[in-house]
Design a protein around this motif. Structure first.
Motif, PDB file in Angstrom:
ATOM      1  N   THR A 280      61.027  -7.180  -4.389  1.00 26.55           N
ATOM      2  CA  THR A 280      59.944  -6.864  -3.455  1.00 26.55           C
ATOM      3  C   THR A 280      58.816  -6.184  -4.219  1.00 26.55           C
ATOM      4  OG1 THR A 280      60.804  -4.654  -2.882  1.00 26.55           O
ATOM      5  CG2 THR A 280      61.595  -6.518  -1.566  1.00 26.55           C
ATOM      6  N   GLY A 281      57.633  -6.092  -3.575  1.00 23.94           N
ATOM      7  CA  GLY A 281      56.505  -5.367  -4.147  1.00 23.94           C
ATOM      8  C   GLY A 281      56.007  -5.951  -5.457  1.00 23.94           C
ATOM      9  N   ASP A 282      55.663  -5.074  -6.387  1.00 18.21           N
ATOM     10  CA  ASP A 282      55.129  -5.510  -7.677  1.00 18.21           C
ATOM     11  C   ASP A 282      56.121  -6.396  -8.426  1.00 18.21           C
ATOM     12  OD1 ASP A 282      52.629  -4.179  -7.535  1.00 18.21           O
ATOM     13  OD2 ASP A 282      53.577  -2.290  -8.087  1.00 18.21           O
ATOM     14  N   GLN A 283      57.394  -6.068  -8.348  1.00 20.59           N
ATOM     15  CA  GLN A 283      58.403  -6.861  -9.050  1.00 20.59           C
ATOM     16  C   GLN A 283      58.444  -8.297  -8.535  1.00 20.59           C
ATOM     17  OE1 GLN A 283      58.617  -3.653  -8.182  1.00 20.59           O
ATOM     18  NE2 GLN A 283      60.490  -2.672  -8.922  1.00 20.59           N
ATOM     19  N   LEU A 284      58.272  -8.478  -7.212  1.00 19.49           N
ATOM     20  CA  LEU A 284      58.278  -9.825  -6.652  1.00 19.49           C
ATOM     21  C   LEU A 284      57.057 -10.608  -7.118  1.00 19.49           C
ATOM     22  CD1 LEU A 284      59.531 -11.936  -4.795  1.00 19.49           C
ATOM     23  CD2 LEU A 284      58.267 -10.916  -2.892  1.00 19.49           C
ATOM     24  N   THR A 285      55.905  -9.941  -7.194  1.00 15.29           N
ATOM     25  CA  THR A 285      54.695 -10.623  -7.676  1.00 15.29           C
ATOM     26  C   THR A 285      54.900 -11.171  -9.078  1.00 15.29           C
ATOM     27  OG1 THR A 285      53.274  -9.183  -6.351  1.00 15.29           O
ATOM     28  CG2 THR A 285      52.245 -10.318  -8.190  1.00 15.29           C
ATOM     29  N   VAL A 286      55.506 -10.367  -9.947  1.00 17.00           N
ATOM     30  CA  VAL A 286      55.750 -10.802 -11.320  1.00 17.00           C
ATOM     31  C   VAL A 286      56.801 -11.905 -11.364  1.00 17.00           C
ATOM     32  CG1 VAL A 286      56.514 -10.074 -13.607  1.00 17.00           C
ATOM     33  CG2 VAL A 286      55.105  -8.535 -12.219  1.00 17.00           C
ATOM     34  N   ALA A 287      57.879 -11.727 -10.612  1.00 20.94           N
ATOM     35  CA  ALA A 287      58.959 -12.719 -10.627  1.00 20.94           C
ATOM     36  C   ALA A 287      58.476 -14.079 -10.141  1.00 20.94           C
ATOM     37  CB  ALA A 287      60.121 -12.227  -9.760  1.00 20.94           C
ATOM     38  N   ASN A 288      57.656 -14.109  -9.093  1.00 22.43           N
ATOM     39  CA  ASN A 288      57.149 -15.384  -8.579  1.00 22.43           C
ATOM     40  C   ASN A 288      56.222 -16.062  -9.573  1.00 22.43           C
ATOM     41  OD1 ASN A 288      58.564 -15.261  -6.177  1.00 22.43           O
ATOM     42  ND2 ASN A 288      56.881 -14.373  -5.006  1.00 22.43           N
ATOM     43  N   ALA A 289      55.441 -15.260 -10.325  1.00 17.57           N
ATOM     44  CA  ALA A 289      54.547 -15.849 -11.317  1.00 17.57           C
ATOM     45  C   ALA A 289      55.331 -16.403 -12.504  1.00 17.57           C
ATOM     46  CB  ALA A 289      53.544 -14.797 -11.790  1.00 17.57           C
ATOM     47  N   ILE A 290      56.362 -15.696 -12.939  1.00 19.64           N
ATOM     48  CA  ILE A 290      57.180 -16.173 -14.060  1.00 19.64           C
ATOM     49  C   ILE A 290      57.989 -17.405 -13.656  1.00 19.64           C
ATOM     50  CG2 ILE A 290      59.136 -15.572 -15.548  1.00 19.64           C
ATOM     51  CD1 ILE A 290      58.101 -12.764 -15.711  1.00 19.64           C
ATOM     52  N   TRP A 291      58.374 -17.482 -12.394  1.00 16.70           N
ATOM     53  CA  TRP A 291      59.179 -18.604 -11.904  1.00 16.70           C
ATOM     54  C   TRP A 291      58.519 -19.945 -12.215  1.00 16.70           C
ATOM     55  CZ3 TRP A 291      63.862 -19.651  -9.861  1.00 16.70           C
ATOM     56  CH2 TRP A 291      64.025 -20.837  -9.134  1.00 16.70           C
ATOM     57  N   ILE A 292      57.221 -20.001 -12.146  1.00 14.47           N
ATOM     58  CA  ILE A 292      56.487 -21.250 -12.385  1.00 14.47           C
ATOM     59  C   ILE A 292      56.594 -21.679 -13.844  1.00 14.47           C
ATOM     60  CG2 ILE A 292      54.203 -22.329 -12.258  1.00 14.47           C
ATOM     61  CD1 ILE A 292      53.490 -20.283 -10.105  1.00 14.47           C
ATOM     62  N   GLU A 293      56.736 -20.717 -14.768  1.00 13.07           N
ATOM     63  CA  GLU A 293      56.699 -21.000 -16.198  1.00 13.07           C
ATOM     64  C   GLU A 293      58.078 -21.070 -16.844  1.00 13.07           C
ATOM     65  OE1 GLU A 293      53.882 -21.639 -17.557  1.00 13.07           O
ATOM     66  OE2 GLU A 293      52.425 -20.807 -16.142  1.00 13.07           O
ATOM     67  N   GLN A 294      59.064 -20.366 -16.319  1.00 13.36           N
ATOM     68  CA  GLN A 294      60.348 -20.176 -16.999  1.00 13.36           C
ATOM     69  C   GLN A 294      61.167 -21.452 -17.061  1.00 13.36           C
ATOM     70  OE1 GLN A 294      61.866 -17.471 -13.818  1.00 13.36           O
ATOM     71  NE2 GLN A 294      63.673 -18.796 -13.837  1.00 13.36           N
ATOM     72  N   PRO A 295      62.109 -21.518 -18.016  1.00 12.81           N
ATOM     73  CA  PRO A 295      63.058 -22.642 -18.036  1.00 12.81           C
ATOM     74  C   PRO A 295      63.859 -22.684 -16.739  1.00 12.81           C
ATOM     75  CG  PRO A 295      63.131 -21.408 -20.100  1.00 12.81           C
ATOM     76  CD  PRO A 295      62.272 -20.620 -19.161  1.00 12.81           C
ATOM     77  N   VAL A 296      64.214 -23.883 -16.301  1.00 13.98           N
ATOM     78  CA  VAL A 296      64.822 -24.043 -14.983  1.00 13.98           C
ATOM     79  C   VAL A 296      66.205 -23.409 -14.898  1.00 13.98           C
ATOM     80  CG1 VAL A 296      63.528 -26.112 -14.419  1.00 13.98           C
ATOM     81  CG2 VAL A 296      65.698 -26.315 -15.644  1.00 13.98           C
TER      82      VAL A 296
END
Length: 388
Positions: A280-296
């Motif tokens: 949640t919060g700032d951590q969720l913002t970062v996690a969602n952005a990395i999700w697009i780039e990270q290995p599946v």
């Protein structure tokens, strides 16, 4: 007027010495012009009269020449990303797919209690924070059977000013029958960040040119995290909780300055990651952005480091003043900012002593008596500064 300050190389087989470009001053150019007039024998060896027309002409030509030099110096600075500025730095960054982070807006929720059940609050309603910052509701909401109304809001102005702590007071900009005028934020408002400055952006651009971007190396996770508005520092801890897992620690030193730079939210993974708890919060913002780039196949968790206060005791402090003690705490904060990592570290006593000595103080350090071990997941922070 001949160019000045350019390097030259004479002789074969010699290594040329780099010389910085030296831009002549306007006074230098004017003096050079006057000297050229006298040496050309136009005045037959005599000095110019105080009111000679050649003096303003020389001044005018010196101004024109200085403008050319100034533009040449500007082009010189824009020629490499190390000194480029503004849109030229943006261009250098775009060549490495590293774009400047725009200002972002904070969002969260506001809760009103004691309302009339069924009363509707329309989307687009302006809600004002107690210090005058305006937010707008982003969805319709109704007062539930218990008299509570929880509505999502977004700050109307971009930047870190939209972030605020849980419990911050809000009020309706216009009275609505059936809904109390005063409300609070049940959780922290997050996501607001100022536009990235040239200095901050240049650091990322140079790192992008120095790295070989891949598909999931430690440096890739750091770059992906630091590309997100508000993120100033990031660290990657691979295999932190098993094979195929990655933990990314982040700090928001500017956007969350009031909270020591620590992210406001709960640790976890992206919204679409079904194998782990959603952040949640700032951590969720970062996690969602990395999700697009990270290995599946990677299971990525974004976490906030925990502060690890380090108490320091000194004896025989000179000068023993409030200003001196404040300077020593600032020096320690700077040391921990530069050297701190949540990946596990050891901070030597000599580093702490050197930081304190940099303030010009005289003292004897009592504790810590040796190296300080900072555990994984924590960042060193300023504790108590005790005088014995």
């Amino acid at each position: 007027m001949a160019p000045t300050g350019h390097s030259s190389m004479r002789g074969r087989g010699r290594t040329p010495r780099a010389m910085p470009y030296q831009q002549p001053t306007l006074s230098d150019l004017q003096s050079q012009g006057l000297n050229d007039i006298v040496s050309s024998n136009i005045t037959q060896g005599r000095s110019l009269l105080p009111r000679s027309v050649l003096r303003p002409l020389t001044w005018a030509f010196a101004n024109l020449t200085w403008g050319n030099y100034d533009y040449q110096a500007y082009c010189y600075r824009q020629a490499v990303p190390f000194t480029a500025t503004d849109e030229n730095l943006d261009g250098w960054g775009a060549m490495r797919e590293t774009l400047r982070k725009d200002a972002s807006t904070a969002s969260g929720q506001v809760q009103f209690t004691g309302g009339n059940p069924g009363t509707d609050l329309a989307s687009g309603t302006v809600i004002t924070r107690n210090d005058g910052v305006d937010y707008v509701t982003t969805a319709d909401a109704d007062v539930d059977s218990g008299g509570n109304l929880l509505v999502p809001v977004t700050c109307q102005s971009s930047g870190a000013t939209g972030n605020c702590d849980a419990g911050t007071g809000f009020s309706l900009s216009m009275a609505i029958e059936g809904i109390p005028a005063q409300g609070t934020a049940p959780v922290a408002m997050t996501g607001g960040a100022d536009q990235e400055t040239d200095s901050e952006y240049r650091t990322r651009v140079l790192a992008a040119y120095a790295s070989r971007s891949g598909g999931g190396r430690k440096s890739d996770y750091v770059e992906w995290a630091e590309d997100i508005p508000g993120i100033t520092r990031a660290w990657c801890n691979p295999l932190a909780f098993g094979a195929g897992t990655v933990t990314v620690y982040v700090m928001l030193d500017d956007a969350q300055q009031e909270n020591g730079g620590y992210p406001q939210g709960t640790n976890g993974s992206a919204s679409d990651e079904g194998r782990y708890t959603t952040a949640t919060g700032d951590q969720l913002t970062v996690a969602n952005a990395i999700w697009i780039e990270q290995p599946v196949t990677a299971l990525v968790a974004v976490c906030a480091p925990k502060p690890f206060p380090i108490d320091v005791t000194v004896a025989n402090l000179t000068p023993n003043t409030t200003a001196q003690i404040a300077a020593m705490k600032t020096a320690l904060s700077d040391l921990y900012f530069r050297e701190g990592t949540p990946l596990g570290m050891t901070l030597e006593q000599s580093d702490i002593s050197d930081a304190l000595l940099s303030t010009g103080a005289s003292f004897t350090i009592v504790s810590p008596a040796g190296p300080v071990s900072v555990p994984v997941g924590s960042l060193p922070s300023v504790g108590n500064l005790v005088l014995s």
